[in-house]
Design a protein around this motif. Structure first.
Motif, PDB file in Angstrom:
ATOM      1  N   SER A  94       0.831  -1.209   0.000  1.00 29.26           N
ATOM      2  CA  SER A  94       0.000   0.000   0.000  1.00 29.26           C
ATOM      3  C   SER A  94       0.862   1.254   0.000  1.00 29.26           C
ATOM      4  CB  SER A  94      -0.947   0.005   1.208  1.00 29.26           C
ATOM      5  OG  SER A  94      -0.231   0.202   2.425  1.00 29.26           O
ATOM      6  N   VAL A  95       2.006   1.198   0.677  1.00 29.41           N
ATOM      7  CA  VAL A  95       2.957   2.310   0.653  1.00 29.41           C
ATOM      8  C   VAL A  95       3.732   2.305  -0.657  1.00 29.41           C
ATOM      9  CG1 VAL A  95       5.022   3.268   1.751  1.00 29.41           C
ATOM     10  CG2 VAL A  95       3.162   2.383   3.168  1.00 29.41           C
ATOM     11  N   GLY A  96       4.203   1.136  -1.050  1.00 34.97           N
ATOM     12  CA  GLY A  96       5.067   1.029  -2.221  1.00 34.97           C
ATOM     13  C   GLY A  96       4.370   1.300  -3.540  1.00 34.97           C
ATOM     14  N   GLN A  97       3.100   0.904  -3.665  1.00 37.05           N
ATOM     15  CA  GLN A  97       2.392   1.141  -4.922  1.00 37.05           C
ATOM     16  C   GLN A  97       2.278   2.627  -5.216  1.00 37.05           C
ATOM     17  OE1 GLN A  97      -1.271  -1.055  -4.554  1.00 37.05           O
ATOM     18  NE2 GLN A  97      -0.378  -2.947  -5.313  1.00 37.05           N
ATOM     19  N   LEU A  98       2.028   3.413  -4.172  1.00 35.24           N
ATOM     20  CA  LEU A  98       1.935   4.863  -4.345  1.00 35.24           C
ATOM     21  C   LEU A  98       3.265   5.434  -4.804  1.00 35.24           C
ATOM     22  CD1 LEU A  98       0.114   7.350  -3.990  1.00 35.24           C
ATOM     23  CD2 LEU A  98       0.960   7.515  -1.640  1.00 35.24           C
ATOM     24  N   ALA A  99       4.346   4.991  -4.145  1.00 40.45           N
ATOM     25  CA  ALA A  99       5.675   5.486  -4.511  1.00 40.45           C
ATOM     26  C   ALA A  99       6.073   5.037  -5.909  1.00 40.45           C
ATOM     27  CB  ALA A  99       6.701   4.993  -3.482  1.00 40.45           C
ATOM     28  N   LEU A 100       5.755   3.787  -6.242  1.00 42.04           N
ATOM     29  CA  LEU A 100       6.127   3.242  -7.542  1.00 42.04           C
ATOM     30  C   LEU A 100       5.391   3.972  -8.675  1.00 42.04           C
ATOM     31  CD1 LEU A 100       7.806   0.943  -8.861  1.00 42.04           C
ATOM     32  CD2 LEU A 100       5.754  -0.491  -8.710  1.00 42.04           C
ATOM     33  N   ALA A 101       4.078   4.171  -8.508  1.00 47.65           N
ATOM     34  CA  ALA A 101       3.301   4.860  -9.536  1.00 47.65           C
ATOM     35  C   ALA A 101       3.789   6.296  -9.712  1.00 47.65           C
ATOM     36  CB  ALA A 101       1.818   4.845  -9.166  1.00 47.65           C
ATOM     37  N   HIS A 102       4.086   6.962  -8.609  1.00 46.25           N
ATOM     38  CA  HIS A 102       4.588   8.339  -8.687  1.00 46.25           C
ATOM     39  C   HIS A 102       5.935   8.385  -9.396  1.00 46.25           C
ATOM     40  CE1 HIS A 102       6.615  12.024  -7.129  1.00 46.25           C
ATOM     41  NE2 HIS A 102       5.405  12.541  -7.344  1.00 46.25           N
ATOM     42  N   ALA A 103       6.799   7.420  -9.087  1.00 50.95           N
ATOM     43  CA  ALA A 103       8.123   7.393  -9.709  1.00 50.95           C
ATOM     44  C   ALA A 103       8.026   7.186 -11.219  1.00 50.95           C
ATOM     45  CB  ALA A 103       8.978   6.302  -9.077  1.00 50.95           C
ATOM     46  N   TRP A 104       7.188   6.248 -11.658  1.00 52.64           N
ATOM     47  CA  TRP A 104       7.012   6.029 -13.093  1.00 52.64           C
ATOM     48  C   TRP A 104       6.407   7.273 -13.747  1.00 52.64           C
ATOM     49  CZ3 TRP A 104       9.543   2.802 -15.814  1.00 52.64           C
ATOM     50  CH2 TRP A 104       9.861   1.523 -15.351  1.00 52.64           C
ATOM     51  N   GLY A 105       5.418   7.874 -13.081  1.00 53.50           N
ATOM     52  CA  GLY A 105       4.797   9.069 -13.637  1.00 53.50           C
ATOM     53  C   GLY A 105       5.789  10.209 -13.785  1.00 53.50           C
ATOM     54  N   THR A 106       6.620  10.413 -12.765  1.00 53.39           N
ATOM     55  CA  THR A 106       7.628  11.477 -12.807  1.00 53.39           C
ATOM     56  C   THR A 106       8.660  11.223 -13.893  1.00 53.39           C
ATOM     57  OG1 THR A 106       7.358  11.899 -10.437  1.00 53.39           O
ATOM     58  CG2 THR A 106       9.396  12.676 -11.461  1.00 53.39           C
ATOM     59  N   SER A 107       9.067   9.968 -14.022  1.00 51.90           N
ATOM     60  CA  SER A 107      10.094   9.638 -15.006  1.00 51.90           C
ATOM     61  C   SER A 107       9.589   9.833 -16.432  1.00 51.90           C
ATOM     62  CB  SER A 107      10.560   8.194 -14.799  1.00 51.90           C
ATOM     63  OG  SER A 107      11.738   7.935 -15.530  1.00 51.90           O
ATOM     64  N   PHE A 108       8.394   9.346 -16.715  1.00 51.37           N
ATOM     65  CA  PHE A 108       7.850   9.497 -18.074  1.00 51.37           C
ATOM     66  C   PHE A 108       7.401  10.922 -18.357  1.00 51.37           C
ATOM     67  CE2 PHE A 108       7.384   4.791 -18.307  1.00 51.37           C
ATOM     68  CZ  PHE A 108       7.988   4.619 -19.543  1.00 51.37           C
ATOM     69  N   ALA A 109       7.149  11.729 -17.314  1.00 52.93           N
ATOM     70  CA  ALA A 109       6.779  13.127 -17.523  1.00 52.93           C
ATOM     71  C   ALA A 109       7.901  13.903 -18.188  1.00 52.93           C
ATOM     72  CB  ALA A 109       6.410  13.771 -16.185  1.00 52.93           C
ATOM     73  N   ARG A 110       9.140  13.417 -18.061  1.00 48.74           N
ATOM     74  CA  ARG A 110      10.264  14.063 -18.734  1.00 48.74           C
ATOM     75  C   ARG A 110      10.067  14.068 -20.244  1.00 48.74           C
ATOM     76  NH1 ARG A 110      15.151  10.746 -17.651  1.00 48.74           N
ATOM     77  NH2 ARG A 110      13.636   9.064 -17.715  1.00 48.74           N
ATOM     78  N   TYR A 111       9.257  13.125 -20.731  1.00 46.83           N
ATOM     79  CA  TYR A 111       8.994  13.018 -22.167  1.00 46.83           C
ATOM     80  C   TYR A 111       7.573  13.473 -22.514  1.00 46.83           C
ATOM     81  CZ  TYR A 111      13.230  10.190 -22.083  1.00 46.83           C
ATOM     82  OH  TYR A 111      14.528   9.753 -21.909  1.00 46.83           O
TER      83      TYR A 111
END
Length: 383
Positions: A94-111
């Motif tokens: 429950s903690v990790g899914q939030l962090a993981l989704a945010h990390a992927w979103g932030t990374s792909f936002a660069r593009y």
């Protein structure tokens, strides 16, 4: 099915098919994204997103199956190791899914890309209507230009409704989404005939197997279980690759550190050639995705008819019934030695089938004269 029991294409064309696949599912293991002390490694995740972006810019649709939710929750919760009890796993997820989704979103936002998180349980795949809903969601995300990041919904999944590992989930998603290829990225650079970290008693190191086109390519292969952060391991990757190849989707197994090369030209790792004819969505669901609710035991004649001549199952060939199933449920068809020979959709519930055991069609009431499992709803598992 045994690996290689279907027609496979040669390694060169398999790598070409994967390199030029229009639609790709890419599974990324926990060890490629997280560690026990720091949690998510943003640099490694960014490098993976760079490779995925390059593949998309080359013209491919990409769906990401991302492990790492539980691993990403370990450090923030102050845990020292991957939890083993279900409640703590779900809390970490429950903690990790939030962090993981945010990390992927932030990374792909660069593009300038949007990420959509899709959390699935095994029930979403085994239930036919849920299966179709998941398929529509993935299709719509792609049509809107978003990157679908799929993970098992560890926060609600119980031991009874788990996929078991994200390798299997990735293989199911590959077929569900109509993907042309599956790429499994982890901390190993391919399939070996032993543990590549060790020297054998004969002084020989394990050999990389560059391609798998039949059972002979797996002779002597010993597949191990997962590491500290994951639930998979080589055994689960091998099982997922065989499942995917059986469904008609070629597979590349490679190291996450070689993601750029794997996604660019598929020239690294091990490839698994695929069945030349792709299973239909319904047959794939019957064979691999649906949970069997019961078993129907066949006599030798019915085994021959069903598994070799692909005929419908009639009541006369049935010698026993187990389980609790209803009309429309998937059942396993087994021989007298309890070997599963086929899977199919039952035309009747268990009570009706039990009353029909061994009876000829002409002796049955008119409403029970249809085949118990019609040939169109039947998939052979072994011959």
């Amino acid at each position: 099915m045994t690996a290689g029991s279907v027609d496979r294409v040669h390694d060169g064309s398999v790598r070409d098919r994967i390199a030029h696949a229009r639609s790709v599912v890419v599974k990324i293991g926990s060890s490629a994204l997280t560690d026990l002390t720091e949690g998510l490694d943003r640099n490694r995740l960014d490098a993976l997103a760079d490779a995925l972006e390059a593949r998309m810019r080359a013209g491919s649709d990409v769906i990401v199956v991302s492990s790492g939710a539980i691993g990403a929750g370990i450090a923030p919760l102050g845990l020292k190791r991957r939890p083993t009890d279900l409640a703590t796993k779900q809390a970490a997820a429950s903690v990790g899914q939030l962090a993981l989704a945010h990390a992927w979103g932030t990374s792909f936002a660069r593009y300038g890309r949007t990420v959509g998180q899709v959390l699935l349980t095994a029930d979403d795949i085994s239930n036919r209507s849920h299966h179709a809903n998941a398929q529509r969601t993935l299709d719509r995300l792609r049509s809107l230009g978003a990157v679908a990041v799929v993970n098992e919904n560890d926060t609600v999944a119980t031991n009874e409704i788990r996929f078991g590992d994200n390798d299997r989930l990735a293989a199911l998603v590959a077929h569900l989404s109509g993907a042309d290829a599956l790429i499994l990225l982890s901390d190993v650079d391919g399939l070996y005939d032993g543990d590549p970290r060790k020297v054998g008693v004969d002084g020989r190191r394990a050999r990389l197997i560059p391609e798998v086109n039949g059972p002979e390519d797996l002779d002597g292969v010993i597949a191990g279980s997962g590491g500290a952060l994951g639930t998979g391991g080589m055994a689960s990757k091998l099982a997922a690759a065989r499942l995917s190849a059986d469904a008609g989707v070629p597979v590349l197994l490679a190291a996450a550190s070689s993601a750029a090369q794997a996604l660019a030209d598929a020239s690294v790792g091990t490839v698994f050639g695929a069945r030349s004819e792709r299973l239909s969505a319904r047959r794939f669901w019957v064979r691999h995705a649906a949970d069997a609710r019961g078993r129907i035991v066949l006599d030798d004649g019915a085994v021959e008819a069903v598994s070799r001549r692909r005929r419908s199952l009639l009541a006369a060939g049935i010698v026993g019934v187990t389980g609790r199933f209803f009309e429309g449920d998937v059942v396993e068809l087994v021989d007298r030695y309890d070997t599963v020979r086929a899977r199919g959709v039952a035309a009747y519930g268990v009570d009706d089938v039990t009353s029909m055991v061994g009876r000829s069609t002409g002796d049955l009431p008119p409403d029970l004269q249809r085949p118990v499992v019609h040939a169109d709803d039947l998939v052979v598992v072994s011959r």
